[in-house]
Write a protein that holds these residues in place. Structure first.
Motif, PDB file in Angstrom:
ATOM      1  N   ASP B   5      48.805 -52.272  29.819  1.00 43.55           N
ATOM      2  CA  ASP B   5      49.347 -51.880  28.520  1.00 43.55           C
ATOM      3  C   ASP B   5      49.279 -50.374  28.368  1.00 43.55           C
ATOM      4  N   ARG B   6      50.293 -49.857  27.779  1.00 39.70           N
ATOM      5  CA  ARG B   6      50.302 -48.407  27.578  1.00 39.70           C
ATOM      6  C   ARG B   6      50.488 -48.121  26.103  1.00 39.70           C
ATOM      7  N   LEU B   8      52.315 -46.779  23.106  1.00 37.15           N
ATOM      8  CA  LEU B   8      53.768 -46.776  23.042  1.00 37.15           C
ATOM      9  C   LEU B   8      54.359 -45.382  22.970  1.00 37.15           C
ATOM     10  N   HIS B  10      53.047 -42.562  23.940  1.00 39.16           N
ATOM     11  CA  HIS B  10      52.351 -41.557  24.726  1.00 39.16           C
ATOM     12  C   HIS B  10      53.348 -40.628  25.404  1.00 39.16           C
ATOM     13  N   ALA B  11      52.921 -39.401  25.537  1.00 36.56           N
ATOM     14  CA  ALA B  11      53.588 -38.460  26.427  1.00 36.56           C
ATOM     15  C   ALA B  11      55.080 -38.330  26.187  1.00 36.56           C
TER      16      ALA B  11
END
Lengths: 228, 585
Positions: B5-6, B8, B10-11
């Protein structure tokens, strides 16, 4: 998307590629991306089945219209070459399934071996097809369409048999050739460490494709070689 | 597989938070950005312009046909177009007939394969399907771009055919004429064009199916999806399951043409009826690829512009799937005269099945309007025109589906009028409704409502004058596809030709309205119509990644009686007293 985002997983470049894989920016999770790719491949396989269904349909219609031409044409084929090729393809289907299992278990060396066997089987299939089947038949004048010049045809519509034979097996052979390209790409990427237990989407996709190529042949073989 | 999972958001680099239309530095960089983009919005816009260009080409061909048909013989036409239409009298093939047949084939082939099949799904569908789902993109963005390039590549062959003299086979490519007519490179190129365009169609359809399955926003179940998505979903199923069949058909046809393989050519022992079965197994379902997305647009437009919950949401959703299913069972009604009586009877009966889900839709739309707060904007005007014209088109299909009447009406102008009422009165009118409805979201500017309504009036009048006359021509015995006719048809043909130019004038006005809007149109704001579907939650011009935050769906797509539209003031969109609201969901 093209750049690998190491921040997400906190892994460095020493780790293998498959551990550093980051899904496309529009996916919530990597699992979602994998599932989506798999649905996509299955839909694509449905289109493949429908593509070949046209050939099978033509076969059925002309078998009904000119049974004697189909029987005569079928008699020219040697079931032993078709049989060997069936076995060759079945082995290749087994080895590519094993290769996927290997990357799931991170047995990279075995994955390379199994993929290579798959590729060699595909090459063997085409070699048998061209050297022992297409080649001699073409030389005798048993050719497609207006190139047909076999002087000893026993029925009027034998050229149609050869048209169906070359179209169906030719389109299938083209699929085998494309499969060889894909498997070669898999070997190249797999050697670089692109596939592992958490990421093997491409392996799974090509594997499914290779099974459908196999399956089409499983239907072509009896219809063309065995039924008279 | 383990789940990674990341976060949402990010970056996200800052450059993704700009409107998607913002250029990238210099003009070359901007063009390069568009040509290599995987953004579904840009691909949708590129599709929109290419598809409309093909509509223009096909439309010019149509006007040429109408000019030619202005008189029983061709004096006027020859005067306007020069030598092309001149030639010996009464020759059906070769000479004058050849040119007429060529223009007719180009009109049909371009409109069917290059305009109306990709039309709505690939342009508006591409742009709005992910937005309405609350997704950042379609499931396979690169496949989406590939689809556009494949479409352009395929159309290139079509344009090549036009520039080198065209083909005269008709858009159906029936054998044995198509395997024996002169013009080898052109016929091969056109078959190749359709073969290649099929891939584009499959790519788009496959992409949309997976997107609907896997990229719905949190909180959006299947029955919270806007009906446009249901329609596109049903369309995509047909595209994926029917297109491969035309692929194999035209592959065999290609070899028939190049190597005389004898599968379709009766002179070589082949079976031309097999070709017809193959062709219509694709080409009938594809009629619903043309009309289903149009029905989706109508559902959206009617709800938003009458501020009313759609009546019978599930009935409309399921009727889309029902149409898709039945579409695969009715191809034989194109071949009543080339098959046995029993088969024809069965296909006739199955054909009537299509009327059921279609009528379910029409009745639900009309029920939606009841007690709605109807705003007569251009999209709404077009949606109302659709209800009227599509009903005529649908009902005139019944005498064509019945064997006894079809015996008299088939291959006549009645058929021409019928399918133009469905394809133009249905699909193109809905396409226009959709373009106007979503224009503010696509380009961030309003169009001139007054002139757009003038144009829509011209289109409506022009269309009816052109094609209603053709019902009379057909019942009186005027056969389709003929370049000359007997004198008593002259008046009706002339009315039809005049109508076609009124229709063309309507499109010219539309063109100027669009150009005017792009240059000096009033800024549209986030949600000019007060829609509740997710595309109206984006910025006035959507950002490159669509949404500032991933949307979470908390209300249905048509809950107008209980939700203030996103980006709108309650003053402008007052809610009814809540005790009057029935809570149905």
């Amino acid at each position: 998307m093209a750049t690998i985002d190491t921040r997400a997983s906190g892994l460095t470049k020493q780790e293998p590629l498959w551990k550093r894989y980051v899904p496309g920016h529009h996916w919530r999770t990597q699992d979602d991306e994998f599932d989506a790719a798999k649905i996509g491949i299955w839909l694509f396989l449905a289109t493949e089945v429908l593509l070949f269904s046209g050939m099978f349909c033509a076969y059925a219609v002309f078998r009904m219209l000119y049974p004697e031409a189909i029987a005569a044409g079928s008699g020219y084929l040697d079931w032993r070459f078709g049989g060997i090729n069936t076995v060759v393809l079945l082995i290749s289907s087994f080895t590519i399934a094993m290769a996927i299992r290997n990357v799931q278990l991170n047995q990279q060396k075995w994955a390379t071996i199994n993929l290579s066997i798959t590729w060699l089987c595909a090459a063997g299939f085409l070699a048998i097809k061209f050297i022992f089947e297409y080649g001699p038949k073409w030389a005798e004048g048993k050719r497609i369409g207006n190139l047909f010049s076999y002087p000893y045809a026993s029925t009027d519509h034998e050229h149609i048999w050869w048209s169906i034979y070359y179209m169906a097996t030719g389109v299938h052979a083209a699929h085998v050739l494309i499969g060889m390209g894909l498997i070669a790409w898999l070997i190249y990427r797999q050697r670089k460490g692109a596939y592992g237990p958490t990421h093997y989407t491409m392996m799974e996709g090509v594997g499914l494709y290779w099974h459908i190529v196999d399956l089409v042949w499983i239907f072509l073989f009896p219809l063309l070689y065995l039924v008279h | 597989m383990t789940t990674v999972d990341r976060a949402l958001d990010h970056a996200h680099d800052d450059h993704h938070d700009v409107p998607y239309l913002t250029g990238k530095g210099g003009p070359i960089a901007t063009v390069w950005d568009w040509m290599t983009t995987v953004d579904h919005k840009k691909i949708g816009v590129m599709y929109l312009f290419t598809v409309l260009f093909m509509f223009f080409l096909g439309g010019v061909a149509a006007l040429m046909l109408r000019i030619e048909l202005f008189e029983p013989t061709r004096q006027t036409a020859a005067g306007i177009t020069g030598a092309a239409f001149a030639g010996g009298e009464g020759s059906s093939v070769g000479g004058v007939g050849k040119f007429y047949n060529t223009v007719m084939t180009l009109h049909g082939a371009i409109m069917v394969f290059m305009f109306i099949v990709p039309g709505i799904p690939a342009s508006l569908g591409n742009f709005f399907l992910p937005l309405q789902l609350g997704a950042k993109d379609v499931a396979f963005p690169r496949l989406n771009l590939a689809s556009w390039y494949v479409y352009v590549f395929g159309s290139f062959f079509g344009v090549y055919v036009i520039l080198t003299g065209g083909i005269d086979t008709g858009w159906t490519f029936y054998t044995p004429y198509s395997t024996s007519t002169e013009g080898q490179p052109q016929v091969v190129a056109m078959i190749l064009a359709v073969f290649i365009l099929g891939f584009s169609s499959i790519f788009t359809g496959l992409n949309f199916i997976v997107t609907v399955h896997k990229l719905r926003a949190p909180g959006m179940g299947w029955f919270d999806m806007p009906l446009f998505i249901w329609a596109i979903y049903a369309t995509s199923i047909i595209q994926v399951l029917a297109t491969p069949v035309i692929g194999v058909t035209f592959l065999l046809m290609l070899f028939e043409r190049l190597f005389q393989i004898g599968i379709f050519d009766p002179g070589l022992g082949g079976d031309p009826v097999l070709y017809q079965h193959f062709f219509w197994f694709y080409s009938h379902p594809v009629v619903y690829v043309m009309i289903l997305p149009a029905m989706g647009i109508i559902s959206e437009v009617l709800a938003v512009h009458s501020r009313k919950r759609l009546f019978g949401y599930r009935a409309i959703a399921f009727s889309s799937l029902a149409i898709a299913a039945v579409s695969f069972l009715v191809w034989g009604h194109h071949m009543f005269t080339s098959q046995g009586e029993l088969a024809a009877t069965i296909f006739s009966a199955l054909t009537f099945l299509v009327a059921i889900p279609t009528a379910v839709k029409v009745f639900n739309w009309i029920a939606t309007l009841y007690k709605g707060s109807i705003a007569l904007t251009t999209p709404m005007l077009y949606a109302l025109q659709f209800l009227f014209l599509f009903s005529i088109g649908g009902l005139t299909g019944l005498p064509l589906g019945a064997l006894s009447t079809d015996l008299h009406l088939h291959d006549s102008y009645f058929v021409v009028a019928h399918f133009h009422y469905v394809m133009f009165g249905g699909t193109v009118i809905a396409f226009l409704a959709g373009i106007h409805h979503w224009w503010p979201k696509m380009f961030g500017r309003m169009y001139n409502e007054f002139w757009a309504k003038i144009a829509s009036g011209l289109v409506f009048v022009g269309f009816n004058v052109t094609f209603f006359t053709q019902f009379f021509l057909g019942t009186q015995g005027m056969p389709r596809r003929y370049a000359s006719y007997v004198d008593e048809f002259t008046t009706l043909h002339q009315i039809s030709t005049v109508g076609s130019f009124v229709l063309a004038l309507g499109f010219v006005v539309h063109l100027f309205v669009f150009i005017h809007s792009l240059i000096v149109g009033e800024r549209a704001g986030q949600n000019p119509w007060g829609g509740l579907t997710l595309e109206w939650e984006t910025d006035p011009i959507p950002l490159e990644h669509n949404f500032r935050h991933e949307p979470i769906v908390k209300h249905g797509p048509y809950d107008f009686e209980s939700v203030v539209p996103p980006g709108c003031d309650e003053k402008d969109f007052p809610l009814p007293p809540q005790d009057e609201v029935r809570t149905v969901h």
